[in-house]
Design a protein around this motif. Sequence first.
Motif, PDB file in Angstrom:
ATOM      1  N   LEU B 338       0.840  -1.212   0.000  1.00 19.63           N
ATOM      2  CA  LEU B 338       0.000   0.000   0.000  1.00 19.63           C
ATOM      3  C   LEU B 338       0.873   1.260   0.000  1.00 19.63           C
ATOM      4  O   LEU B 338       0.574   2.231  -0.697  1.00 19.63           O
ATOM      5  CB  LEU B 338      -0.929   0.006   1.224  1.00 19.63           C
ATOM      6  N   ALA B 339       1.960   1.225   0.768  1.00 20.55           N
ATOM      7  CA  ALA B 339       2.843   2.399   0.829  1.00 20.55           C
ATOM      8  C   ALA B 339       3.449   2.680  -0.539  1.00 20.55           C
ATOM      9  O   ALA B 339       3.581   3.841  -0.932  1.00 20.55           O
ATOM     10  CB  ALA B 339       3.936   2.186   1.870  1.00 20.55           C
ATOM     11  N   ARG B 340       3.799   1.604  -1.263  1.00 22.72           N
ATOM     12  CA  ARG B 340       4.373   1.830  -2.608  1.00 22.72           C
ATOM     13  C   ARG B 340       3.310   2.350  -3.575  1.00 22.72           C
ATOM     14  O   ARG B 340       3.577   3.233  -4.375  1.00 22.72           O
ATOM     15  CB  ARG B 340       5.018   0.548  -3.135  1.00 22.72           C
ATOM     16  N   LEU B 341       2.081   1.810  -3.467  1.00 23.21           N
ATOM     17  CA  LEU B 341       1.003   2.291  -4.343  1.00 23.21           C
ATOM     18  C   LEU B 341       0.743   3.777  -4.116  1.00 23.21           C
ATOM     19  O   LEU B 341       0.423   4.515  -5.038  1.00 23.21           O
ATOM     20  CB  LEU B 341      -0.291   1.514  -4.069  1.00 23.21           C
ATOM     21  N   PHE B 342       0.865   4.184  -2.853  1.00 22.85           N
ATOM     22  CA  PHE B 342       0.571   5.576  -2.522  1.00 22.85           C
ATOM     23  C   PHE B 342       1.851   6.405  -2.357  1.00 22.85           C
ATOM     24  O   PHE B 342       1.844   7.402  -1.657  1.00 22.85           O
ATOM     25  CB  PHE B 342      -0.303   5.660  -1.270  1.00 22.85           C
ATOM     26  N   SER B 343       2.933   5.959  -2.999  1.00 21.19           N
ATOM     27  CA  SER B 343       4.131   6.802  -2.932  1.00 21.19           C
ATOM     28  C   SER B 343       3.845   8.036  -3.784  1.00 21.19           C
ATOM     29  O   SER B 343       3.361   7.934  -4.905  1.00 21.19           O
ATOM     30  CB  SER B 343       5.359   6.044  -3.423  1.00 21.19           C
ATOM     31  N   PRO B 344       4.107   9.213  -3.229  1.00 23.27           N
ATOM     32  CA  PRO B 344       3.602  10.431  -3.865  1.00 23.27           C
ATOM     33  C   PRO B 344       4.176  10.676  -5.258  1.00 23.27           C
ATOM     34  O   PRO B 344       5.373  10.567  -5.468  1.00 23.27           O
ATOM     35  CB  PRO B 344       4.008  11.540  -2.892  1.00 23.27           C
ATOM     36  N   ALA B 345       3.281  10.996  -6.193  1.00 22.37           N
ATOM     37  CA  ALA B 345       3.725  11.419  -7.508  1.00 22.37           C
ATOM     38  C   ALA B 345       4.122  12.893  -7.442  1.00 22.37           C
ATOM     39  O   ALA B 345       4.814  13.396  -8.310  1.00 22.37           O
ATOM     40  CB  ALA B 345       2.602  11.223  -8.518  1.00 22.37           C
ATOM     41  N   LEU B 346       3.672  13.551  -6.387  1.00 23.50           N
ATOM     42  CA  LEU B 346       3.959  14.978  -6.208  1.00 23.50           C
ATOM     43  C   LEU B 346       4.344  15.215  -4.755  1.00 23.50           C
ATOM     44  O   LEU B 346       3.729  14.671  -3.858  1.00 23.50           O
ATOM     45  CB  LEU B 346       2.697  15.808  -6.443  1.00 23.50           C
ATOM     46  N   THR B 347       5.355  16.022  -4.545  1.00 22.84           N
ATOM     47  CA  THR B 347       5.582  16.543  -3.201  1.00 22.84           C
ATOM     48  C   THR B 347       5.901  18.014  -3.361  1.00 22.84           C
ATOM     49  O   THR B 347       6.309  18.445  -4.431  1.00 22.84           O
ATOM     50  CB  THR B 347       6.776  15.866  -2.488  1.00 22.84           C
ATOM     51  N   THR B 348       5.675  18.786  -2.319  1.00 21.47           N
ATOM     52  CA  THR B 348       5.951  20.213  -2.404  1.00 21.47           C
ATOM     53  C   THR B 348       7.403  20.451  -1.989  1.00 21.47           C
ATOM     54  O   THR B 348       7.757  20.177  -0.849  1.00 21.47           O
ATOM     55  CB  THR B 348       5.023  20.992  -1.453  1.00 21.47           C
ATOM     56  N   PRO B 349       8.249  20.926  -2.893  1.00 16.41           N
ATOM     57  CA  PRO B 349       9.610  21.251  -2.469  1.00 16.41           C
ATOM     58  C   PRO B 349       9.548  22.381  -1.441  1.00 16.41           C
ATOM     59  O   PRO B 349       8.672  23.253  -1.547  1.00 16.41           O
ATOM     60  CB  PRO B 349      10.282  21.743  -3.758  1.00 16.41           C
ATOM     61  N   PRO B 350      10.428  22.357  -0.426  1.00 12.28           N
ATOM     62  CA  PRO B 350      10.390  23.404   0.602  1.00 12.28           C
ATOM     63  C   PRO B 350      10.340  24.803   0.005  1.00 12.28           C
ATOM     64  O   PRO B 350       9.634  25.672   0.517  1.00 12.28           O
ATOM     65  CB  PRO B 350      11.692  23.181   1.379  1.00 12.28           C
ATOM     66  N   ALA B 351      11.036  25.001  -1.122  1.00  6.23           N
ATOM     67  CA  ALA B 351      11.081  26.337  -1.719  1.00  6.23           C
ATOM     68  C   ALA B 351       9.692  26.812  -2.150  1.00  6.23           C
ATOM     69  O   ALA B 351       9.441  28.001  -2.256  1.00  6.23           O
ATOM     70  CB  ALA B 351      12.029  26.335  -2.914  1.00  6.23           C
ATOM     71  N   ASP B 352       8.788  25.857  -2.407  1.00 10.34           N
ATOM     72  CA  ASP B 352       7.440  26.229  -2.850  1.00 10.34           C
ATOM     73  C   ASP B 352       6.473  26.510  -1.710  1.00 10.34           C
ATOM     74  O   ASP B 352       5.328  26.896  -1.953  1.00 10.34           O
ATOM     75  CB  ASP B 352       6.841  25.112  -3.726  1.00 10.34           C
ATOM     76  N   LEU B 353       6.895  26.266  -0.479  1.00  7.14           N
ATOM     77  CA  LEU B 353       5.996  26.562   0.651  1.00  7.14           C
ATOM     78  C   LEU B 353       6.127  28.039   0.991  1.00  7.14           C
ATOM     79  O   LEU B 353       7.203  28.495   1.363  1.00  7.14           O
ATOM     80  CB  LEU B 353       6.381  25.736   1.889  1.00  7.14           C
ATOM     81  N   PRO B 354       5.058  28.824   0.864  1.00  6.93           N
ATOM     82  CA  PRO B 354       5.151  30.251   1.181  1.00  6.93           C
ATOM     83  C   PRO B 354       5.601  30.479   2.627  1.00  6.93           C
ATOM     84  O   PRO B 354       5.333  29.652   3.491  1.00  6.93           O
ATOM     85  CB  PRO B 354       3.716  30.755   0.982  1.00  6.93           C
ATOM     86  N   ASP B 355       6.273  31.606   2.850  1.00  5.91           N
ATOM     87  CA  ASP B 355       6.789  31.925   4.181  1.00  5.91           C
ATOM     88  C   ASP B 355       5.735  31.829   5.277  1.00  5.91           C
ATOM     89  O   ASP B 355       6.027  31.445   6.394  1.00  5.91           O
ATOM     90  CB  ASP B 355       7.377  33.353   4.194  1.00  5.91           C
ATOM     91  N   GLU B 356       4.487  32.187   4.950  1.00  9.94           N
ATOM     92  CA  GLU B 356       3.478  32.245   6.006  1.00  9.94           C
ATOM     93  C   GLU B 356       2.907  30.866   6.360  1.00  9.94           C
ATOM     94  O   GLU B 356       2.074  30.743   7.255  1.00  9.94           O
ATOM     95  CB  GLU B 356       2.339  33.203   5.617  1.00  9.94           C
ATOM     96  N   THR B 357       3.350  29.799   5.682  1.00 11.57           N
ATOM     97  CA  THR B 357       2.852  28.453   5.991  1.00 11.57           C
ATOM     98  C   THR B 357       3.205  28.067   7.425  1.00 11.57           C
ATOM     99  O   THR B 357       4.381  28.064   7.799  1.00 11.57           O
ATOM    100  CB  THR B 357       3.493  27.409   5.041  1.00 11.57           C
ATOM    101  N   VAL B 358       2.200  27.753   8.212  1.00  9.95           N
ATOM    102  CA  VAL B 358       2.467  27.329   9.581  1.00  9.95           C
ATOM    103  C   VAL B 358       3.045  25.911   9.546  1.00  9.95           C
ATOM    104  O   VAL B 358       2.483  25.020   8.915  1.00  9.95           O
ATOM    105  CB  VAL B 358       1.168  27.351  10.422  1.00  9.95           C
ATOM    106  N   ILE B 359       4.171  25.720  10.189  1.00  7.21           N
ATOM    107  CA  ILE B 359       4.758  24.374  10.290  1.00  7.21           C
ATOM    108  C   ILE B 359       4.400  23.807  11.676  1.00  7.21           C
ATOM    109  O   ILE B 359       3.908  22.696  11.797  1.00  7.21           O
ATOM    110  CB  ILE B 359       6.300  24.414  10.139  1.00  7.21           C
TER     111      ILE B 359
END
Lengths: 93, 458
Positions: B338-359
Motif C-alpha cells: 500500500l505504501a508503494r502504491l501511494f508513494s507520492p507522484a507529487l511533493t511540495t519542495p520546501p522552496a514552494d511553501l510560502p513563508d506564512e505556511t504554519v509548520i
Amino acid sequence: MSASFFFWRGEKLEFQPGQTVALALEAAGQRDFGPSATGLRQRYFCGIGACQGCLVRIDDTVVEACLRPVEAGIRVEPLVAGPSVDTDGGRHD
Amino acid sequence: MTEWKSMDIDLLVVGGGPAGMAAAVEARQAGLQVLLVDQRERLGGAIYCQPDPGCAPVAMSARHRARWQALSREFAASGAAVEFHTSFAGLDSEGLALLERRASAGEAGRVLPVRARAVVLAVGAVERIAPLPGWELPGVMSAGGLQMMMKRRGAVPVGRTLLAGSGPLLLAVASQMVALGQPPVAIIERARPFGQPAELLKLLATPGYLREALAILARLHKARVPVLHATQLTSIRLAAGGGLEVECRGQGDERRFSVDRVALHDGIRPNDFGLPGGAATGGPVLSRAGDCREALGAVAAIEDGKRAGREAARMLGLKLPAMSLQPVKRERRAQAVLARLFSPALTTPPADLPDETVICRCENRTAGDLRGLLAGHDGLSAREVKLNGRFAMGSCQGRFCADATVDFLRRCGAGAEALEASHLTGRRWPVRPVGIATLLAEGGAAADPASVIRIEEE
C-alpha cells in the motif's frame, strides 16, 4: 429525551448524551474555539487528544475538547480570552 | 475510583485500542493481574471507536466487525480491570508509572504513581499532515478526526467536505461518507495508485485487503465521487461567507473548490513521542504494542498486542512459548505494498511553501521562521531548531510538526540530512501535557514529597 444544556462563552447550547465538548460545539455550528496561546485559532483537528488544537477551558482547567464528554451545566470558555469570530484569515500576529 | 496504590498490578496496559485489549486478554490468560487505562471513556481506540449512546455505528466490513466483536467479547470475559479517563504521563525515576486521572465536572484531575511489574504501551498512531498554507484554520481537520466524528455520531458533519493528501484512509473515509448519504466533494490524492499494475497485483496475496479495496472503489464509483490523482492542495483560505476556498494543482492544471470543511491526511506514524524505552533500573519490564511500535493497522495491532501480553508474562517468569510473529509479518508486507502504491507522484519542495505556511501550530512557527533559522547556518542541531526556533516545543510535543520540520530541513540540505524527528521530540515524561494543578493535586503523586522534587527537576 429531555434536552440537556451546557454553556459556551456564556451562551446556552444543547448537547446529546455521550457527546464530547468538541462535537457538541461542532453540532452547534461553532468550529472556531477561540484564540490559541500563540495567535492562531483553536479548533477540532485530530479527534484523538494528540494535537492539542482543541484545548478549551472548563472550570479553569485546560482540557482537550475532543476527549472530554459534556456534562450538563458546565461552562466552557476559550483557552485564552479574545474575539470569537475570525475575520482576517486566521492570523493575529 | 479504584485505589491504584493498593493494587498489586502485574501488568499495566496503556491504551484501550485493539493492541492494548489483546495484550490484556493474553496476559490475563497467562494468569497476570492486569490494569488497562484509556484516556477516553470507552474501549476500541480510534479504529474501533464505538458510537455515542443512541447513535448508529458507521459501515464496517464484515471481517472488520467480526474481529472487533471477538476481541471485545474476549476482553469482557478476561477479568482485566479498566480505568477510563486516565492517561499515562510517563515513568518516574523510580520506575513508578504516573497515571493522570483526568478532571471531570465533579472531580479535579490528579496524578497517581502506580507500581506495576510490567507495562505495555499501546497508544496507537497519529496521522502525518503535510503543512500547506491554511491547514491550521478552523474547518480543516485530519481525515482521522473527521472519521472519529462519524464513528461517534453515526453521521457526517453537515456541509461540503473535501478530502485531500494521500493514502488509503482517504478512500475509506470517503466510502463511509457515501454510506452515510453525504459523499465528499472530491478526493485530492498526491499519488497515482493505479499507475503501478505490478504492485496492484501483489494485493492478491492479501485477499482481505483486496476485497475491501474493491468494495470501497465500487461504492465511490457508483456515487460518482471525483478522485483526482497526482494532484495536491496548494492553499486553503477563509472565504468571506465563512467557508473555505481551496486551490489545488495537478500536473499542469489548477482547480479551485469552495467547501465548508477540508480533511487532510498523509499517512500514519507511531505515536511514540516521548515514550520511555528500555528497562529502567528497578523499573517495570517495558514494551510497546500495535501502531505505537510499528504503524501497521488493526489486524497487526491485535496480533502484536497478543505477542506483547504473552511476552510480558514470559518476562515476569512464566513458562510459556513465545508467540509467532508470522501474522505481523504478513501485515507488514501488505502495508508495504500500500505504501508503494501511494508513494507520492507529487511533493511540495520546501522552496514552494510560502513563508506564512504554519509548520508548528502550537507555537505558531512558520516556513519563513524556519528559513530564517537556516540562514547563516552550516548545520542546525536539533537543539537549535527546538530551543531557538521553538519547533516541536509546543503542547502537542512535536506530534504534528516534528516530521514536517525535519522533512523541510533535510530537503533544504544545509547539513540537516542526518536529523531525525526523534532528535526533536526526545524521550521524557510527561509524555503528554499534564496541568501543574493536576500534578500538585491533593492525594496525587505530589502528596509524596520525593515525587514533588522529581517533578521540579524535570
